[in-house]
Design an enzyme around this catalytic site. Sequence first.
Site, PDB file in Angstrom:
ATOM      1  N   GLY A  45      -6.302   0.348   4.682  1.00  0.00           N
ATOM      2  CA  GLY A  45      -7.637   0.301   4.100  1.00  0.00           C
ATOM      3  C   GLY A  45      -8.478  -0.689   4.874  1.00  0.00           C
ATOM      4  O   GLY A  45      -7.942  -1.656   5.436  1.00  0.00           O
ATOM      5  N   GLN A  50     -15.307  -6.448   6.598  1.00  0.00           N
ATOM      6  CA  GLN A  50     -14.235  -6.886   7.498  1.00  0.00           C
ATOM      7  C   GLN A  50     -14.546  -6.613   8.971  1.00  0.00           C
ATOM      8  O   GLN A  50     -13.833  -7.092   9.852  1.00  0.00           O
ATOM      9  CB  GLN A  50     -12.901  -6.208   7.125  1.00  0.00           C
ATOM     10  CG  GLN A  50     -12.406  -6.604   5.738  1.00  0.00           C
ATOM     11  CD  GLN A  50     -11.084  -5.936   5.441  1.00  0.00           C
ATOM     12  OE1 GLN A  50     -11.040  -4.796   4.993  1.00  0.00           O
ATOM     13  NE2 GLN A  50      -9.980  -6.633   5.683  1.00  0.00           N
ATOM     14  N   CYS A 100      -3.735  -8.366   3.676  1.00  0.00           N
ATOM     15  CA  CYS A 100      -5.114  -8.047   4.037  1.00  0.00           C
ATOM     16  C   CYS A 100      -5.298  -8.330   5.519  1.00  0.00           C
ATOM     17  O   CYS A 100      -4.862  -9.375   6.002  1.00  0.00           O
ATOM     18  CB  CYS A 100      -6.062  -8.905   3.212  1.00  0.00           C
ATOM     19  SG  CYS A 100      -7.806  -8.611   3.567  1.00  0.00           S
ATOM     20  N   LEU A 101      -5.930  -7.402   6.228  1.00  0.00           N
ATOM     21  CA  LEU A 101      -6.130  -7.603   7.669  1.00  0.00           C
ATOM     22  C   LEU A 101      -6.969  -8.862   7.951  1.00  0.00           C
ATOM     23  O   LEU A 101      -6.859  -9.443   9.016  1.00  0.00           O
ATOM     24  CB  LEU A 101      -6.813  -6.376   8.293  1.00  0.00           C
ATOM     25  CG  LEU A 101      -5.992  -5.074   8.272  1.00  0.00           C
ATOM     26  CD1 LEU A 101      -6.816  -3.924   8.821  1.00  0.00           C
ATOM     27  CD2 LEU A 101      -4.699  -5.226   9.061  1.00  0.00           C
ATOM     28  N   HIS A 142      -8.234  -3.119  -4.086  1.00  0.00           N
ATOM     29  CA  HIS A 142      -8.264  -4.163  -3.057  1.00  0.00           C
ATOM     30  C   HIS A 142      -9.501  -4.005  -2.171  1.00  0.00           C
ATOM     31  O   HIS A 142     -10.222  -4.976  -1.924  1.00  0.00           O
ATOM     32  CB  HIS A 142      -6.972  -4.096  -2.226  1.00  0.00           C
ATOM     33  CG  HIS A 142      -6.918  -5.072  -1.095  1.00  0.00           C
ATOM     34  ND1 HIS A 142      -6.004  -6.102  -1.031  1.00  0.00           N
ATOM     35  CD2 HIS A 142      -7.672  -5.188   0.027  1.00  0.00           C
ATOM     36  CE1 HIS A 142      -6.212  -6.805   0.079  1.00  0.00           C
ATOM     37  NE2 HIS A 142      -7.216  -6.267   0.742  1.00  0.00           N
ATOM     38  N   GLU A 143      -9.746  -2.787  -1.707  1.00  0.00           N
ATOM     39  CA  GLU A 143     -10.894  -2.558  -0.812  1.00  0.00           C
ATOM     40  C   GLU A 143     -12.212  -2.722  -1.556  1.00  0.00           C
ATOM     41  O   GLU A 143     -13.177  -3.270  -1.020  1.00  0.00           O
ATOM     42  CB  GLU A 143     -10.817  -1.165  -0.169  1.00  0.00           C
ATOM     43  CG  GLU A 143      -9.596  -0.934   0.715  1.00  0.00           C
ATOM     44  CD  GLU A 143      -9.354  -2.041   1.720  1.00  0.00           C
ATOM     45  OE1 GLU A 143     -10.327  -2.636   2.232  1.00  0.00           O
ATOM     46  OE2 GLU A 143      -8.173  -2.332   1.994  1.00  0.00           O
ATOM     47  N   HIS A 146     -13.445  -6.212  -1.743  1.00  0.00           N
ATOM     48  CA  HIS A 146     -14.108  -6.717  -0.529  1.00  0.00           C
ATOM     49  C   HIS A 146     -15.625  -6.533  -0.622  1.00  0.00           C
ATOM     50  O   HIS A 146     -16.383  -7.354  -0.109  1.00  0.00           O
ATOM     51  CB  HIS A 146     -13.604  -5.962   0.709  1.00  0.00           C
ATOM     52  CG  HIS A 146     -12.327  -6.525   1.285  1.00  0.00           C
ATOM     53  ND1 HIS A 146     -12.217  -7.804   1.780  1.00  0.00           N
ATOM     54  CD2 HIS A 146     -11.109  -5.959   1.480  1.00  0.00           C
ATOM     55  CE1 HIS A 146     -10.991  -8.008   2.236  1.00  0.00           C
ATOM     56  NE2 HIS A 146     -10.285  -6.906   2.062  1.00  0.00           N
TER      57      HIS A 146
HETATM   58 NI    NI Z   1      -8.265  -6.648   2.542  1.00  0.00          NI
END
Ligand code: NI
Length: 188
Positions: A45, A50, A100-101, A142-143, A146
């Site tokens: 995701g 991000q 998370c990236l 989660h996304e 953000h």
């Molecule tokens: Ni994330």
Amino acid sequence: MVYPIVVYGDPILRKRAQDIPRDFPDLPALIQDMFDTMYAAHGIGLAAPQIGKGIRLFVVDGTSLKEEGEEEDMTGFKKVFINPELVDEHGLAWSFEEGCLSIPNIRENVSRQENVRIHYFDENWNEQEEEYSGIKARIIQHEYDHLDGKLFIDYLSPLKKRMLKGKLTNISKGDVDTEYRISAPLKK
Ligand code: NI
């Protein structure tokens, strides 16, 4: 085009992202870039903040989880969410290890409700309202966070947060090993 991933400490990750107007320039190209960037980082995701863009857009592709022996059917779970709104969350809270990236090399258990109902526009600006549960709901939650400036570490206990502080500071300085390009706010 593959963007560097913006990591912890960058203020863009803490801002509420803005709705995308219909005439937003080159949206299909940006969506493709989001997928390219996500795949390059082996993510499932990715939300627009991000990659440094404060707009309400995220992409998911959970189809790779299938091969890792995940029990849930992830077929077709490659999607684009434009201007999403979480209509409802319900069901029992359950714990699952998230990463998370934008917070490389940290994984922690987060408790979230099992089901979500989400209203959004797809990549063709078709209006959708769907219900998801389990891992799919988890990825969406989660996304979606953000886009509201929230990160999974916000759900951790104060003690756990204190324990992670040093690692998080290092991440914001770019002092972290990743297999993908990052943009760190405090990198000298
Ligand atoms: Ni994330």
